[in-house]
Design an enzyme around this catalytic site. Structure first.
Site, mmCIF file in Angstrom:
data_model
loop_
_atom_site.group_PDB
_atom_site.id
_atom_site.type_symbol
_atom_site.label_atom_id
_atom_site.label_comp_id
_atom_site.label_asym_id
_atom_site.label_seq_id
_atom_site.Cartn_x
_atom_site.Cartn_y
_atom_site.Cartn_z
ATOM 1 N N LYS A 175 0.878 -1.171 0.000
ATOM 2 C CA LYS A 175 0.000 0.000 0.000
ATOM 3 C C LYS A 175 0.909 1.212 0.000
ATOM 4 O O LYS A 175 2.056 1.169 0.472
ATOM 5 C CB LYS A 175 -0.938 0.020 1.190
ATOM 6 C CG LYS A 175 -0.343 0.130 2.564
ATOM 7 C CD LYS A 175 0.136 1.469 3.035
ATOM 8 C CE LYS A 175 -0.870 2.581 2.801
ATOM 9 N NZ LYS A 175 -0.269 3.896 3.249
ATOM 10 N N THR B 70 3.815 6.601 3.936
ATOM 11 C CA THR B 70 4.010 5.236 4.403
ATOM 12 C C THR B 70 3.768 4.211 3.330
ATOM 13 O O THR B 70 2.654 4.067 2.827
ATOM 14 C CB THR B 70 3.124 4.871 5.612
ATOM 15 O OG1 THR B 70 3.483 5.739 6.680
ATOM 16 C CG2 THR B 70 3.365 3.452 6.050
ATOM 17 N N GLU C 219 -1.157 9.817 -5.243
ATOM 18 C CA GLU C 219 -2.138 10.873 -5.015
ATOM 19 C C GLU C 219 -2.055 11.939 -6.094
ATOM 20 O O GLU C 219 -1.006 12.525 -6.333
ATOM 21 C CB GLU C 219 -1.881 11.525 -3.651
ATOM 22 C CG GLU C 219 -2.299 10.634 -2.503
ATOM 23 C CD GLU C 219 -1.820 11.147 -1.153
ATOM 24 O OE1 GLU C 219 -1.155 12.175 -1.123
ATOM 25 O OE2 GLU C 219 -2.129 10.479 -0.155
ATOM 26 N N ASN D 277 -3.768 16.489 -0.245
ATOM 27 C CA ASN D 277 -2.901 16.634 0.919
ATOM 28 C C ASN D 277 -3.194 17.854 1.780
ATOM 29 O O ASN D 277 -2.595 18.021 2.833
ATOM 30 C CB ASN D 277 -1.439 16.623 0.475
ATOM 31 C CG ASN D 277 -1.004 15.223 0.117
ATOM 32 O OD1 ASN D 277 -1.008 14.338 0.953
ATOM 33 N ND2 ASN D 277 -0.686 15.022 -1.151
#
Lengths: 396, 396
Positions: A181, A192, A272, A391
């Site tokens: 992920k 992460t 993203e 974000n």
């Protein structure tokens, strides 16, 4: 699903023999999606290796799992999304420890054989009761089929829009499978990345460790920036030995590298706000390290990333970024090619900017330094409105 | 005018005695705005110092002016906007040389006494005839009043939305004045910062050089990142000696630092897409270098910058950025304060996120490392939709 993300392969951590997995709703993340995964190595062997964030601010599960991995042995991995259990002090460490103890109790092994991974918001305590109840549910839900591996991969997703799995079956009779992920970019690992890779090959811990480091160096570490790691980044490799086959080490490392690269590409495609998959290829560097440094500097440069978001083959920004990279560079030997069109030769404009078509989702930036044989490739993405939106609009 | 930019002070490079300046339309940039400036030191002295980009890809005017500054003497500076004259090879260098020769001919000095600065798009040839005709026009337009200094400061603007000037008059009888341009961020210098600072103090070249390096180190170099420079960044300091006053060196350096800091703050306030002025203050570092490194790493982190754009006091992202900085850090001693509210004490959550009010345009991030006496401050801005828009929508 993100525009560029594709459906994953059908097999992940349960592709190799000797592994079970599950993913359940533990009530850790906001919303009611699955958020806790369990991957169990049923053996007969339990060799393992791990690579962890080099961030000096390490999450509690990283501190715990680093201890576990010093033994070269892992029986199971508990992963959760929704909370990073980072900057949580002794209480957070106790939660990670209690999580391992709970899984160990259910599996009949020692807590020191259970690794823990977390991802999510930094700085708030993980709800321990929810996690422990979740471990029990996950244990009850364990399965060895593709659906079980998929359930585990699903439970670790955060801003990921698709599940990320990969597998490779070797003709010699062993298999490697993996899940990952990670979706935050510019620095992908900042959001992460967690990966669990499994194999049924018979490989001992020292060889696993060497193979994993070699694979990560040219896969996950080449996805943008390795110097810019989150508090939680973890890649674990577990070997069950269930195939009974001792692989050729080189073949095993190559296959492991392929699986890690496949997972890294899936992270790139699902980053993203991504609208472009950008590959920065540097050749002719004095050394491979220099090539990585130049490629990474170009890949990280915000002016390059915004230009490519705007489909502008702005090679001047690429030249400027290469020029401030901490690597040997002779501006008079610098060639820059964007999507196959040579735009800068010997440090001076060449060709026609308009010929470089950047409308599509893939951009290949080639930087040739003309100094030596060092070469490297970094995968990155553009810097888009979507990145800023994702974000800035919520806390993660 | 950008929301945060303020009206500049009334005086710039012509504030000290002995200087004339002008700004004219030379037809270099697209549109019909002024794009060529001339700053002339009428003496009696012509001592000078310069600081240039450390980018290995240096624009032709940088290569030329570096040669000029080895003499410690500058009679005049020609600056243009609209074209960086970078990555332009021998032809570009000849254009920079011809520009200096033209100004020298008009001023009755040697070409080696004329520095040249350019800013704009990288990779296309500067239209030489336009530049040479512009130098003649600029020479004819020279004036010694505030309007002349303003005209020069106006002609170097690129995406700047306001003119940037500063001045300081010392009680001892000498004055320092300056102009600057620069608007691109994250890495401000990537969009080229050009600054010309003048003084009528009597100072020789070696002292000027030392004072300028000391001032730049804690002003322009603390505006985000100094490792990330454009192909054209240049700061020049010219001394006419026209006041007849030999200044105290420490007082001169302090005043020069103030003027450079004033100009740096004006660049911060007018940065592309800025909605927040962010000051990152690091204290308690093992060394000042470590403090700069941590502050810069936090200031550059895209996840921190987007969080602050969203008015989110996401201290976990700040902790993670500090943790991957290449500096000594003990996570158990890490304190983070945002706009006066302590959010992280000893590496663990403290206080209440909601108490940190980030709605206003100013954000102060304090990172206390608890290791030593090293302290430093970096000025930066947020990462907004405006930044992405401005840098993706047109070629610069």
């Amino acid at each position: 699903m993100s525009e560029l993300a594709s459906e994953p392969s059908a097999q992940g951590v349960t592709a190799p023999q000797g592994f079970r997995a599950s993913g359940v709703v533990a009530g850790i993340r906001s919303g009611d999606g699955p958020d806790l995964a369990l991957v169990v190595n049923d053996g007969p062997q339990h060799a393992a290796a791990g690579v962890f964030t080099r961030n000096k601010v390490k999450a509690a599960p990283v501190l715990w799992s680093e201890q576990v991995l010093t033994t070269g042995r892992v029986r199971a991995v508990v992963l959760n999304a929704g909370n990073a259990n980072a900057c949580t002090g002794p209480e957070g460490f106790q939660t990670a420890h209690a999580t391992a103890e709970k899984a160990a109790e259910l599996l009949g092994c020692g807590a020191v054989e259970v690794a823990v991974c977390s991802t999510g918001l930094i700085g708030s305590q993980l709800p321990r009761d929810n996690v422990l109840a979740g471990v029990a549910s996950a244990h009850a839900a364990l399965g060895d089929g593709a659906a079980a591996g998929r359930a585990a991969a699903t439970a670790v997703m955060t801003t990921d829009t698709v599940v990320k799995e990969a597998a490779h079956s070797d003709d010699a009779g062993w298999t490697i499978g993996g899940l990952t992920k990670g979706a935050g970019m510019i620095a992908p690992s900042m959001a992460t990345m967690l990966a669990v890779v499994t194999t049924d090959a018979v490989v001992d811990a020292p060889v696993l460790d060497e193979a994993l480091r070699a694979a990560v160096r040219v896969s996950f570490d080449r996805l943008d920036v390795d110097g810019c790691m989150s508090t939680n980044d973890t890649v674990l490799l577990l070997a069950s030995g269930a195939s009974g086959v001792v692989p050729d080490t080189a073949a095993f490392t190559a296959a492991l590298t392929d699986v890690c690269r496949d997972l890294a590409r899936q992270m790139q495609a699902d980053a993203e706000g991504v609208t472009k998959r950008i590959t920065v290829q540097v050749t002719g560097a004095a050394t491979e390290d220099d090539a990585v440094t130049v490629a990474r500097t170009v890949a990280r440069d915000s002016l390059v990333k915004t230009a490519l978001f705007g489909s502008d083959p702005n090679w001047g920004r690429i030249a400027a970024a290469a020029g401030y990279a901490d690597a040997a560079l002779d501006p008079d030997r610098l060639d820059i090619t964007v999507n196959g069109v040579l735009l800068c030769r010997g440090g001076v404009a060449a060709g026609n900017r308009a010929d470089a078509d950047l409308k599509g989702p893939d951009v290949v930036v080639e930087v040739a330094l003309g100094l030596g044989d060092g070469a490297a490739e970094i995968l990155t993405t553009d810097l888009s409105h979507g990145y800023v939106e994702e974000n800035s609009a919520y806390s993660s």
